[in-house]
Design a protein around this motif. Structure first.
Motif, PDB file in Angstrom:
ATOM      1  N   TRP A   1       0.833  -1.196   0.000  1.00  0.00           N
ATOM      2  CA  TRP A   1       0.000   0.000   0.000  1.00  0.00           C
ATOM      3  C   TRP A   1       0.872   1.253   0.000  1.00  0.00           C
ATOM      4  CZ3 TRP A   1      -4.590   1.371  -1.376  1.00  0.00           C
ATOM      5  CH2 TRP A   1      -5.637   0.446  -1.368  1.00  0.00           C
ATOM      6  N   SER A   2       1.955   1.225   0.750  1.00  0.00           N
ATOM      7  CA  SER A   2       2.857   2.367   0.811  1.00  0.00           C
ATOM      8  C   SER A   2       3.382   2.713  -0.576  1.00  0.00           C
ATOM      9  CB  SER A   2       4.020   2.048   1.756  1.00  0.00           C
ATOM     10  OG  SER A   2       4.880   3.142   1.866  1.00  0.00           O
ATOM     11  N   GLU A   3       3.847   1.714  -1.289  1.00  0.00           N
ATOM     12  CA  GLU A   3       4.368   1.927  -2.642  1.00  0.00           C
ATOM     13  C   GLU A   3       3.269   2.400  -3.592  1.00  0.00           C
ATOM     14  OE1 GLU A   3       6.455  -0.673  -6.184  1.00  0.00           O
ATOM     15  OE2 GLU A   3       6.722  -1.326  -4.109  1.00  0.00           O
ATOM     16  N   GLN A   4       2.110   1.771  -3.506  1.00  0.00           N
ATOM     17  CA  GLN A   4       0.992   2.135  -4.383  1.00  0.00           C
ATOM     18  C   GLN A   4       0.554   3.586  -4.138  1.00  0.00           C
ATOM     19  OE1 GLN A   4      -2.868  -0.106  -6.055  1.00  0.00           O
ATOM     20  NE2 GLN A   4      -2.633  -0.298  -3.864  1.00  0.00           N
ATOM     21  N   LEU A   5       0.435   3.967  -2.874  1.00  0.00           N
ATOM     22  CA  LEU A   5       0.036   5.339  -2.552  1.00  0.00           C
ATOM     23  C   LEU A   5       1.082   6.356  -2.992  1.00  0.00           C
ATOM     24  CD1 LEU A   5      -1.620   4.842   0.944  1.00  0.00           C
ATOM     25  CD2 LEU A   5      -2.767   5.536  -1.168  1.00  0.00           C
ATOM     26  N   ASP A   6       2.360   6.003  -2.853  1.00  0.00           N
ATOM     27  CA  ASP A   6       3.417   6.901  -3.325  1.00  0.00           C
ATOM     28  C   ASP A   6       3.303   7.123  -4.827  1.00  0.00           C
ATOM     29  OD1 ASP A   6       4.530   7.313  -0.830  1.00  0.00           O
ATOM     30  OD2 ASP A   6       6.113   5.822  -1.091  1.00  0.00           O
ATOM     31  N   ASN A   7       3.049   6.052  -5.569  1.00  0.00           N
ATOM     32  CA  ASN A   7       2.897   6.161  -7.023  1.00  0.00           C
ATOM     33  C   ASN A   7       1.669   7.000  -7.385  1.00  0.00           C
ATOM     34  OD1 ASN A   7       5.194   4.627  -7.519  1.00  0.00           O
ATOM     35  ND2 ASN A   7       4.059   2.713  -7.635  1.00  0.00           N
ATOM     36  N   LEU A   8       0.559   6.753  -6.698  1.00  0.00           N
ATOM     37  CA  LEU A   8      -0.651   7.525  -6.957  1.00  0.00           C
ATOM     38  C   LEU A   8      -0.454   9.009  -6.624  1.00  0.00           C
ATOM     39  CD1 LEU A   8      -3.361   5.036  -5.611  1.00  0.00           C
ATOM     40  CD2 LEU A   8      -2.891   5.609  -8.013  1.00  0.00           C
ATOM     41  N   ALA A   9       0.284   9.268  -5.551  1.00  0.00           N
ATOM     42  CA  ALA A   9       0.564  10.654  -5.157  1.00  0.00           C
ATOM     43  C   ALA A   9       1.422  11.350  -6.210  1.00  0.00           C
ATOM     44  CB  ALA A   9       1.250  10.684  -3.796  1.00  0.00           C
ATOM     45  N   THR A  10       2.393  10.626  -6.748  1.00  0.00           N
ATOM     46  CA  THR A  10       3.255  11.196  -7.790  1.00  0.00           C
ATOM     47  C   THR A  10       2.443  11.525  -9.039  1.00  0.00           C
ATOM     48  OG1 THR A  10       5.171   9.973  -6.962  1.00  0.00           O
ATOM     49  CG2 THR A  10       5.292  10.773  -9.224  1.00  0.00           C
ATOM     50  N   ILE A  11       1.565  10.633  -9.416  1.00  0.00           N
ATOM     51  CA  ILE A  11       0.709  10.861 -10.581  1.00  0.00           C
ATOM     52  C   ILE A  11      -0.191  12.073 -10.336  1.00  0.00           C
ATOM     53  CG2 ILE A  11      -1.192   9.916 -11.970  1.00  0.00           C
ATOM     54  CD1 ILE A  11       0.080   7.104 -11.355  1.00  0.00           C
ATOM     55  N   THR A  12      -0.798  12.135  -9.162  1.00  0.00           N
ATOM     56  CA  THR A  12      -1.719  13.222  -8.819  1.00  0.00           C
ATOM     57  C   THR A  12      -0.999  14.573  -8.798  1.00  0.00           C
ATOM     58  OG1 THR A  12      -3.011  11.672  -7.485  1.00  0.00           O
ATOM     59  CG2 THR A  12      -3.401  14.016  -7.097  1.00  0.00           C
ATOM     60  N   ALA A  13       0.242  14.576  -8.344  1.00  0.00           N
ATOM     61  CA  ALA A  13       0.999  15.821  -8.242  1.00  0.00           C
ATOM     62  C   ALA A  13       1.480  16.334  -9.597  1.00  0.00           C
ATOM     63  CB  ALA A  13       2.195  15.628  -7.314  1.00  0.00           C
ATOM     64  N   ASP A  14       1.437  15.478 -10.608  1.00  0.00           N
ATOM     65  CA  ASP A  14       1.836  15.903 -11.943  1.00  0.00           C
ATOM     66  C   ASP A  14       0.934  17.053 -12.398  1.00  0.00           C
ATOM     67  OD1 ASP A  14       3.315  15.242 -14.585  1.00  0.00           O
ATOM     68  OD2 ASP A  14       1.187  15.320 -15.147  1.00  0.00           O
ATOM     69  N   GLU A  15       1.545  18.064 -12.987  1.00  0.00           N
ATOM     70  CA  GLU A  15       0.797  19.264 -13.374  1.00  0.00           C
ATOM     71  C   GLU A  15      -0.352  18.959 -14.335  1.00  0.00           C
ATOM     72  OE1 GLU A  15       1.828  23.382 -15.653  1.00  0.00           O
ATOM     73  OE2 GLU A  15       3.324  22.644 -14.240  1.00  0.00           O
ATOM     74  N   ALA A  16      -0.094  18.103 -15.315  1.00  0.00           N
ATOM     75  CA  ALA A  16      -1.135  17.771 -16.292  1.00  0.00           C
ATOM     76  C   ALA A  16      -2.282  17.009 -15.625  1.00  0.00           C
ATOM     77  CB  ALA A  16      -0.544  16.941 -17.430  1.00  0.00           C
ATOM     78  N   MET A  17      -1.935  16.080 -14.739  1.00  0.00           N
ATOM     79  CA  MET A  17      -2.969  15.299 -14.054  1.00  0.00           C
ATOM     80  C   MET A  17      -3.767  16.190 -13.108  1.00  0.00           C
ATOM     81  SD  MET A  17      -4.259  12.389 -14.101  1.00  0.00           S
ATOM     82  CE  MET A  17      -5.191  11.186 -13.227  1.00  0.00           C
ATOM     83  N   SER A  18      -3.082  17.054 -12.415  1.00  0.00           N
ATOM     84  CA  SER A  18      -3.755  17.972 -11.498  1.00  0.00           C
ATOM     85  C   SER A  18      -4.762  18.848 -12.257  1.00  0.00           C
ATOM     86  CB  SER A  18      -2.723  18.843 -10.791  1.00  0.00           C
ATOM     87  OG  SER A  18      -3.346  19.726  -9.904  1.00  0.00           O
ATOM     88  N   SER A  19      -4.367  19.328 -13.428  1.00  0.00           N
ATOM     89  CA  SER A  19      -5.274  20.126 -14.254  1.00  0.00           C
ATOM     90  C   SER A  19      -6.471  19.301 -14.713  1.00  0.00           C
ATOM     91  CB  SER A  19      -4.536  20.666 -15.479  1.00  0.00           C
ATOM     92  OG  SER A  19      -3.548  21.571 -15.091  1.00  0.00           O
ATOM     93  N   MET A  20      -6.198  18.053 -15.063  1.00  0.00           N
ATOM     94  CA  MET A  20      -7.271  17.169 -15.516  1.00  0.00           C
ATOM     95  C   MET A  20      -8.282  16.920 -14.396  1.00  0.00           C
ATOM     96  SD  MET A  20      -6.772  13.447 -17.236  1.00  0.00           S
ATOM     97  CE  MET A  20      -8.132  12.601 -18.012  1.00  0.00           C
ATOM     98  N   ILE A  21      -7.781  16.702 -13.177  1.00  0.00           N
ATOM     99  CA  ILE A  21      -8.654  16.454 -12.026  1.00  0.00           C
ATOM    100  C   ILE A  21      -9.552  17.669 -11.761  1.00  0.00           C
ATOM    101  CG2 ILE A  21      -8.668  16.149  -9.513  1.00  0.00           C
ATOM    102  CD1 ILE A  21      -6.138  14.381  -9.892  1.00  0.00           C
ATOM    103  N   GLN A  22      -8.995  18.864 -11.931  1.00  0.00           N
ATOM    104  CA  GLN A  22      -9.747  20.094 -11.663  1.00  0.00           C
ATOM    105  C   GLN A  22     -10.697  20.481 -12.793  1.00  0.00           C
ATOM    106  OE1 GLN A  22      -9.531  21.336  -8.609  1.00  0.00           O
ATOM    107  NE2 GLN A  22      -7.961  19.825  -8.163  1.00  0.00           N
ATOM    108  N   ASN A  23     -10.491  19.906 -13.962  1.00  0.00           N
ATOM    109  CA  ASN A  23     -11.270  20.283 -15.137  1.00  0.00           C
ATOM    110  C   ASN A  23     -12.590  19.501 -15.183  1.00  0.00           C
ATOM    111  OD1 ASN A  23     -12.295  20.806 -17.707  1.00  0.00           O
ATOM    112  ND2 ASN A  23     -10.251  20.842 -18.630  1.00  0.00           N
TER     113      ASN A  23
END
Length: 178
Positions: free
Chosen positions: A28-50
């Protein structure tokens, strides 16, 4: 930021309980770290907010990027967080999860900020004091911050001791202003 941590805490506690029960905290630790990295990506963050992107569109990006490293439980977490419009809190879920995991493993992370470099002897004393205080193995990160003027500031999770000259001067200024 405090609001996102408040939002993230229940998710982190649920994931921690699930991981603890299944004895899969590291996964879970590794999975959450990967998900956090993806979420923090500028393009992904914009997509989430759009609002033009549906939850399904966003979840498919997570699935595609994670590939086989995204478990069924991880997909369920993402689905619930997407449904509740909480995907931007994933980095905070990971952070809160790591705090719970460290406590379970009797490990604590601390940050010691000082105006000048901390000596080896001071590091030994701080390490011993913090290990005794938290009854755990404390991992200390030392940071120099000349704005403190003198003294130190210790932060462990929500627990903070501010023994800096800057803090004392601010308190004195507030007392004089009253």
């Amino acid at each position: 930021m405090a609001q996102l941590m408040t939002i993230a805490r229940p998710y982190a506690e649920a994931v921690f309980a699930l991981g603890l029960e299944a004895q899969k905290l590291s996964e879970w630790s590794e999975q959450l770290d990967n998900l956090a990295t993806i979420t923090a990506d500028e393009a992904m963050s914009s997509m989430i907010q759009n609002p033009l992107y549906s939850d399904e569109n966003i979840l498919s990006v997570y699935s595609e990027v994670m590939g086989g490293n995204l478990t069924v439980e991880g997909k369920n977490l993402l689905a619930v967080m997407a449904e509740n419009k909480r995907l931007s809190a994933i980095p905070f879920v990971a952070e809160a999860f790591h705090v719970l995991k460290a406590a379970e493993e009797k490990r604590v992370r601390a940050t010691v900020m000082s105006a000048r470099e901390v000596t080896v002897e001071q590091k030994k004393q701080l390490n011993a004091a913090l290990n005794a205080k938290f009854d755990a193995e404390v991992e200390i990160t030392y940071v120099e911050d000349s704005t403190l003027i003198a003294g130190i500031k210790i932060k462990v999770g929500d627990w903070v001791i501010d023994g800096s000259a800057l803090s004392q001067l601010n308190k004195l200024g507030a007392a004089i202003a009253q």
